[in-house]
Design an enzyme around this catalytic site. Structure first.
Site, PDB file in Angstrom:
ATOM      1  N   ASP A  95      -8.777   0.336   6.016  1.00  0.00           N
ATOM      2  CA  ASP A  95      -8.027   0.247   7.327  1.00  0.00           C
ATOM      3  C   ASP A  95      -8.226   1.044   8.589  1.00  0.00           C
ATOM      4  OD1 ASP A  95      -5.564   0.061   8.878  1.00  0.00           O
ATOM      5  OD2 ASP A  95      -4.211   1.521   7.570  1.00  0.00           O
TER       6      ASP A  95
ATOM      7  N   ASP B  96       1.193  -1.424  -0.377  1.00  0.00           N
ATOM      8  CA  ASP B  96      -0.018  -0.558   0.374  1.00  0.00           C
ATOM      9  C   ASP B  96       1.161   1.444   0.084  1.00  0.00           C
ATOM     10  OD1 ASP B  96      -2.380   1.816   0.108  1.00  0.00           O
ATOM     11  OD2 ASP B  96      -2.630   1.258   2.133  1.00  0.00           O
ATOM     12  N   HIS B  97       1.047   2.591  -0.957  1.00  0.00           N
ATOM     13  CA  HIS B  97       1.675   3.216  -0.983  1.00  0.00           C
ATOM     14  C   HIS B  97       3.263   3.511  -0.513  1.00  0.00           C
ATOM     15  CE1 HIS B  97      -2.084   5.542  -0.320  1.00  0.00           C
ATOM     16  NE2 HIS B  97      -2.890   5.243   0.344  1.00  0.00           N
TER      17      HIS B  97
ATOM     18  N   HIS C 223      -8.050  10.287   3.924  1.00  0.00           N
ATOM     19  CA  HIS C 223      -7.376   8.764   4.646  1.00  0.00           C
ATOM     20  C   HIS C 223      -8.081   9.353   6.379  1.00  0.00           C
ATOM     21  CE1 HIS C 223      -4.637   8.050   1.521  1.00  0.00           C
ATOM     22  NE2 HIS C 223      -5.073   6.538   1.388  1.00  0.00           N
ATOM     23  N   GLY C 224      -8.154   8.078   7.329  1.00  0.00           N
ATOM     24  CA  GLY C 224      -7.635   8.501   8.221  1.00  0.00           C
ATOM     25  C   GLY C 224      -9.436   8.826   8.743  1.00  0.00           C
TER      26      GLY C 224
ATOM     27  N   HIS D 227      -9.505   5.289  -2.371  1.00  0.00           N
ATOM     28  CA  HIS D 227      -8.474   4.614  -1.243  1.00  0.00           C
ATOM     29  C   HIS D 227      -9.409   5.744  -0.277  1.00  0.00           C
ATOM     30  CE1 HIS D 227      -4.582   3.588  -1.792  1.00  0.00           C
ATOM     31  NE2 HIS D 227      -4.454   3.332  -3.091  1.00  0.00           N
ATOM     32  N   GLY D 228      -8.822   5.322   1.685  1.00  0.00           N
ATOM     33  CA  GLY D 228      -9.918   6.278   1.729  1.00  0.00           C
ATOM     34  C   GLY D 228     -11.293   6.098   2.332  1.00  0.00           C
TER      35      GLY D 228
END
Ligand code: G3H
Ligand code: 13P
Ligand code: ZN
Length: 326
Positions: A271, A94-95, A190-191, A226-227
């Protein structure tokens, strides 16, 4: 000595993405850093018969040790078999932020890598992604590239603001680099704090107009989101109830994710939701049983909650449940 993912029983993403795009679902990419997270992903995906991408960030690789991680992935494949299923498992970086990191992962058994050059000027992103693709394809490893920048933390690279993907760049990027899938920026980040909303207000919708424009320019090409954590309200509530402080945490609605999954989006990255599910349960155990000190007594229930969450997402959000047949 180099190890091929094929010897570990893993698969690249080629066939799975084609099926997911045609079938109108997305394959879940769950991040893991430790044994309990990996067990939950395996059990959750085996029980819901979902293909799965085990996702490892460079931070996770440092945290868990790269050799141990590889053997854990091998163990995951064997455990799937022991459970009686034949679930396709991909081990994905990832990334990835450099050619050397991607090469090192390919040489140690990853079946898919992401090269994230999204923060670079366009031509540098093209050159870096192309270089990774050349090495990866020589080893039958698939590559995810990225155009557009997500706000928030992308591993060790932090961005204050997002820059949506420019649809007019995607065709040229895919042609010049040879990437197998493309991560795009359409409003996620993200987050756990993805949007600033007032109580009772809905978060803003994702930019499906950009996604549609991308799909027109590269029809049927696998797109990655993503995110994509929902920041599930029940976990925010539980964390806050048992001593945590995540009052303003907001994620992407499940409705938006379901809509994305039926499009060319064939990989959805999760995640934060997994982290929050485990944290919520661990906080509850600590609050209710302050005398407890056996890690199995809090990591075990946290793992059970994560299994439940993964099955729920595969069945109700991504549509990947029952699709592990390729
Ligand atoms: O994209 C970020 C992932 O959630 C990985 O996070 O770098 O903290 O392991 P991490
Ligand atoms: P979340 O933080 O929304 O779970 O996104 C994870 C991700 O995109 C990993 O690459
Ligand atoms: Zn990401």
């Amino acid at each position: 000595m180099a190890v091929s993912y094929k010897d570990l029983g893993l698969v690249n993403t080629k066939e799975g993405f084609q099926k997911a795009v045609k079938g109108g679902y997305a394959i879940p990419a769950y991040n893991f850093n430790n044994m309990e997270q990996l067990q939950a992903i395996i059990i959750g995906c085996a029980e819901s018969k979902s293909p799965v991408i085990l996702q490892v960030s460079s931070g996770a690789r440092k945290y868990a040790n790269q050799t141990l991680l590889r053997f854990m992935a091998m163990g995951a494949v064997q455990m799937m078999k022991d459970m009686g299923g034949s679930i396709p498992v991909t081990l994905h970086l990832d990334h990835g932020d450099s050619y050397d990191l991607c090469k090192s992962c390919i040489d140690t058994g990853f079946s898919s890598v992401m090269i994230d050059g999204s923060h670079l000027p366009y031509e540098e992103n093209v050159a870096l992604s192309k270089k990774v693709v050349e090495y990866a394809h020589a080893h039958d490893v698939t590559v995810e590239g990225e155009l557009g920048v997500l706000a928030g933390i992308e591993d060790e690279v932090s961005h204050e603001v997002s820059h949506y993907t420019k649809p007019e760049e995607v065709e040229d990027f895919v042609k010049k680099t040879g990437v197998d899938s493309l991560a795009i920026s359409i409003g996620t980040s993200h987050g756990a704090y993805k949007f600033k909303v007032k109580p009772g207000e809905e978060p803003p919708p994702l930019r499906f107009d950009i996604l549609e424009e991308v799909e027109k320019r590269i029809p049927g090409f696998p797109i990655v989101l993503h995110g994509a954590s929902s920041v599930m309200p029940q976990y925010v509530e539980m964390i806050n109830k048992y001593g945590g402080k995540m009052d303003d945490a907001v994620g992407v609605s499940e409705k938006q994710l379901r809509k994305a999954a039926t499009s060319a989006v064939c990989k959805i990255n999760i995640d934060t939701d997994g982290r929050m599910a485990m944290t919520a349960v661990i906080r509850k155990v600590f609050a209710e049983s302050p005398k407890e000190f056996d890690p199995r007594k809090y990591l075990g229930p946290a793992r059970d909650e994560l299994i439940k969450m993964i099955k729920y997402k595969n069945e109700n959000v991504l549509g990947s449940a029952g699709k592990a047949t390729y």
